[in-house]
Design a protein around this motif. Structure first.
Motif, PDB file in Angstrom:
ATOM      1  N   UNK A  49      38.301  55.817  49.963  1.00 19.97           N
ATOM      2  CA  UNK A  49      36.879  56.094  49.767  1.00 19.97           C
ATOM      3  C   UNK A  49      36.183  56.215  51.119  1.00 19.97           C
ATOM      4  N   UNK A  50      35.183  57.099  51.218  1.00 24.97           N
ATOM      5  CA  UNK A  50      34.491  57.329  52.490  1.00 24.97           C
ATOM      6  C   UNK A  50      33.792  56.070  52.987  1.00 24.97           C
ATOM      7  N   UNK A  51      33.251  55.312  52.075  1.00 29.33           N
ATOM      8  CA  UNK A  51      32.576  54.078  52.471  1.00 29.33           C
ATOM      9  C   UNK A  51      33.572  53.048  53.008  1.00 29.33           C
ATOM     10  N   UNK A  52      34.838  53.217  52.605  1.00 31.60           N
ATOM     11  CA  UNK A  52      35.866  52.278  53.040  1.00 31.60           C
ATOM     12  C   UNK A  52      36.015  51.077  52.131  1.00 31.60           C
ATOM     13  N   UNK A  53      35.150  51.004  51.116  1.00 32.46           N
ATOM     14  CA  UNK A  53      35.185  49.878  50.188  1.00 32.46           C
ATOM     15  C   UNK A  53      35.007  50.376  48.759  1.00 32.46           C
ATOM     16  N   UNK A  54      35.657  49.706  47.832  1.00 35.21           N
ATOM     17  CA  UNK A  54      35.359  49.854  46.411  1.00 35.21           C
ATOM     18  C   UNK A  54      34.231  48.887  46.092  1.00 35.21           C
ATOM     19  N   UNK A  55      33.126  49.394  45.563  1.00 32.33           N
ATOM     20  CA  UNK A  55      31.962  48.557  45.273  1.00 32.33           C
ATOM     21  C   UNK A  55      31.441  48.888  43.876  1.00 32.33           C
ATOM     22  N   UNK A  56      31.429  47.905  43.023  1.00 32.18           N
ATOM     23  CA  UNK A  56      30.984  48.135  41.653  1.00 32.18           C
ATOM     24  C   UNK A  56      30.427  46.835  41.082  1.00 32.18           C
ATOM     25  N   UNK A  57      29.428  46.966  40.205  1.00 26.88           N
ATOM     26  CA  UNK A  57      28.812  45.799  39.564  1.00 26.88           C
ATOM     27  C   UNK A  57      28.901  45.920  38.055  1.00 26.88           C
ATOM     28  N   UNK A  58      29.266  44.821  37.418  1.00 33.07           N
ATOM     29  CA  UNK A  58      29.174  44.703  35.965  1.00 33.07           C
ATOM     30  C   UNK A  58      27.917  43.887  35.678  1.00 33.07           C
ATOM     31  N   UNK A  96      37.556  44.715  35.352  1.00 39.51           N
ATOM     32  CA  UNK A  96      38.063  45.381  36.553  1.00 39.51           C
ATOM     33  C   UNK A  96      39.561  45.670  36.466  1.00 39.51           C
ATOM     34  N   UNK A  97      40.253  44.960  35.593  1.00 36.60           N
ATOM     35  CA  UNK A  97      41.685  45.209  35.409  1.00 36.60           C
ATOM     36  C   UNK A  97      41.949  46.238  34.316  1.00 36.60           C
ATOM     37  N   UNK A  98      41.178  46.159  33.199  1.00 38.10           N
ATOM     38  CA  UNK A  98      41.493  46.982  32.022  1.00 38.10           C
ATOM     39  C   UNK A  98      40.462  48.058  31.739  1.00 38.10           C
ATOM     40  N   UNK A  99      39.358  48.078  32.462  1.00 37.77           N
ATOM     41  CA  UNK A  99      38.321  49.099  32.362  1.00 37.77           C
ATOM     42  C   UNK A  99      37.612  49.080  31.000  1.00 37.77           C
ATOM     43  N   UNK A 100      37.183  50.259  30.534  1.00 43.85           N
ATOM     44  CA  UNK A 100      36.235  50.333  29.425  1.00 43.85           C
ATOM     45  C   UNK A 100      36.714  49.749  28.097  1.00 43.85           C
ATOM     46  N   UNK A 101      37.984  49.867  27.709  1.00 44.30           N
ATOM     47  CA  UNK A 101      38.391  49.244  26.436  1.00 44.30           C
ATOM     48  C   UNK A 101      38.053  47.765  26.361  1.00 44.30           C
ATOM     49  N   UNK A 102      38.068  47.124  27.503  1.00 47.43           N
ATOM     50  CA  UNK A 102      37.718  45.698  27.555  1.00 47.43           C
ATOM     51  C   UNK A 102      36.257  45.485  27.161  1.00 47.43           C
ATOM     52  N   UNK A 103      35.352  46.361  27.619  1.00 46.46           N
ATOM     53  CA  UNK A 103      33.939  46.225  27.291  1.00 46.46           C
ATOM     54  C   UNK A 103      33.700  46.446  25.802  1.00 46.46           C
ATOM     55  N   UNK A 104      34.386  47.417  25.239  1.00 42.23           N
ATOM     56  CA  UNK A 104      34.245  47.686  23.810  1.00 42.23           C
ATOM     57  C   UNK A 104      34.667  46.478  22.984  1.00 42.23           C
ATOM     58  N   UNK A 105      35.792  45.865  23.379  1.00 41.83           N
ATOM     59  CA  UNK A 105      36.269  44.679  22.666  1.00 41.83           C
ATOM     60  C   UNK A 105      35.284  43.521  22.816  1.00 41.83           C
TER      61      UNK A 105
END
Length: 528
Positions: free
Chosen positions: A158-167, A191-200
């Motif tokens: 990534x150009x920023x050099x970091x992965x940055x995300x907020x739940x 962060x491990x399983x992505x969107x299916x985790x949120x649905x569950x």
């Protein structure tokens, strides 16, 4: 402003007098029994997503991209609605201010204004929750709370050099400790399983009971069960609470507004800033706390000392508390020495916190007892309550009359602190804090009068009474009694056990004494 790291929050939760151990417990789902003593809510009352909306408005994922900027990438459930203004607020506030490049996970919370006027479908349940909850845990009708789990890790792709995300959990409920605990379970899975985790997770939350103060709630989530008790406004001071103030929670709960959305013209506001521009712009504010590096133990006492605001320089002032406030009471050297001794002896912060909390609880009780005693004297005598007259009114609160009681029955009876107690009471009586306190006490006393009036009415021989009434007067009495019964049930008036049942029996017997056509009318439920 990155207020806390995940590790700091974990340490503070462990130190907060076992708050989570008593109030938010997590157990494997397969080991949990049913809801136990918790009353089951009728399934017929709930539509899909009703239960979810009682706890959360939605769950958002906010991404931070060097080229595209910050954006709400995902909203769950998908039907949840946010205005563009609300999305913008969430984007700005979900990134820790002054992020110094520290890697790992950070948790914090914020508050922002609700731009839309969407009302939850479970209004009656949530109104009941607000009625029984302490003031600090009531819903904020005009704002949402955002509970954030921010992750930052190195990523050379990534150009920023970091992965940055907020739940981010968006809710109307100010349950800081609980939602932080929920995020600690949910975010790593996301962060491990992505969107299916949120649905569950959303489906799990939609099976939760509605938030009910005073009950033990079992909340299944991600294969475990969180066991939760929300405190009530009737709990005794000092009892364990869901969001009891810990050092960390105090910061997160108080420093809610930010530069992005704060209304600087509100009469009371606490503002946390990192931009030096505001050190100059806001130096006329009455209280300023400057935070810097902690010094050696010997110098720490100097930093903790409250300094006069006029000594504050624009940019080069040392860390400390600067205030224009002149205290009414003298400094309590004993408690200061006790806490400083604890620092020197490396006493655990939980023990220090308990000492300070107990000290202020006792000081508050010394201050409030004279007020409670005087307000109790405003109640009319029980012998003045007649079942056939309206309940008597409370006497008015007269400030000078109250002041005269302080000479013999003031706080000096229970507190060793010296100072201008009279001046402190006069200041308090002019404040909105007194107004809110007295409104609650007045409401409680009015309900007590209503309850005593109802009990007196139930002891009367109503059948003998109606023999002297015309049919019109009897029907009018039935309608008034029905109104009293409804009010007593809705407001949960503090009547003796069996009073409402006796009143219902009185109503039924009076109706049966009337002609059949009137009986049919009076037995029909009221319609709007």
């Amino acid at each position: 402003m990155a207020l806390q790291t995940a590790e700091e929050i974990a340490e503070q939760m462990e130190e907060s007098e076992d708050i989570l151990e008593h109030d938010v417990q997590v157990s494997p789902a397969e080991e949990m029994p049913g809801d136990g003593p918790v009353e089951e809510e009728s399934e017929q009352l709930f539509l899909p997503w009703d239960r979810f909306s009682a706890w959360l408005h939605c769950i958002c994922v906010v991404g931070f991209d060097l080229e595209l900027g910050q954006a709400v990438e995902v909203i769950y459930p998908h039907h949840s609605k946010l205005t563009e203004k609300e999305k913008t607020s969430i984007c700005y506030l979900s990134f820790p201010d002054s992020n110094s490049g520290c890697l790992g996970d950070t948790q914090f919370c914020f508050r922002f204004r609700q731009a839309s006027n969407i009302q939850p479908s479970l209004g009656c349940f949530l109104d009941r929750c607000d009625r029984d909850a302490p003031v600090c845990l009531k819903r904020d009708q005009g704002h949402f709370y955002g509970y954030v789990y921010f992750r930052q890790v190195r990523d050379k792709s990534l150009k920023r050099g970091y992965f940055q995300k907020s739940l981010v959990l968006i809710s109307k409920l100010p349950y800081v400790t609980f939602f932080h605990s929920l995020l600690k379970l949910l975010a790593p899975e996301y962060f491990e399983k992505q969107e299916p985790c949120l649905e569950a997770a959303c489906n799990d939350i939609d099976r939760w009971p509605t938030p009910t103060p005073g009950k033990i709630l079992n909340l299944p989530i991600m294969g475990v069960v969180m066991k939760l008790r929300i405190p009530t406004c009737y709990d005794k001071p000092g009892t364990s609470q869901l969001v009891q103030s810990t050092p960390g929670d105090s910061l997160v709960s108080i420093v809610l507004p930010t530069i992005h959305e704060v209304d600087l013209f509100r009469p009371s506001v606490i503002l946390g800033v990192t931009n030096p521009f505001f050190a100059k712009t806001l130096q006329h504010w009455p209280h300023i706390i400057r935070i810097g590096d902690m010094k050696q133990t010997g110098e720490m006492a100097k930093q903790m000392k409250v300094k006069k605001l006029k000594n504050l320089k624009t940019l080069d002032s040392k860390p400390g508390v600067y205030s224009a406030y002149k205290p009414f009471l003298n400094k309590d050297e004993d408690i200061i020495k006790q806490l400083q001794k604890g620092v020197q002896q490396k006493r655990p912060s939980a023990a220090q916190n308990a000492i300070l909390r107990r000290y202020f609880l006792e000081l508050t009780q010394s201050f409030i007892i004279p007020l409670e005693r005087y307000v109790a004297s405003l109640m009319p005598l029980q012998k003045s309550i007649s079942p056939w007259k309206s309940p008597p009114q409370l006497r008015p609160f007269l400030q000078e009359e109250f002041m005269k009681t302080l000479e013999k029955a003031g706080p000096q009876l229970t507190s060793r602190l010296k100072g201008d107690w009279i001046g402190l009471y006069r200041q308090f009586l002019k404040s909105p804090n007194f107004d809110g306190w007295f409104r609650n006490r007045r409401k409680e006393m009015m309900q007590k009068l209503e309850a005593l009036h109802l009990e007196a009415l139930c002891e009367e021989d109503l059948q003998l009474r109606i023999q002297k009434h015309t049919e019109v007067e009897t029907v009018d009495l039935v309608l008034k009694l029905k109104d009293k019964l409804t009010k007593a049930e809705n407001e949960q008036l503090p009547v003796r056990a069996g009073t409402l049942t006796k009143l219902q029996t009185h109503i039924e017997s009076i109706i049966l004494s009337l002609p059949e056509d009137l009986q049919g009318i009076l037995h029909k439920p009221a319609t709007l």
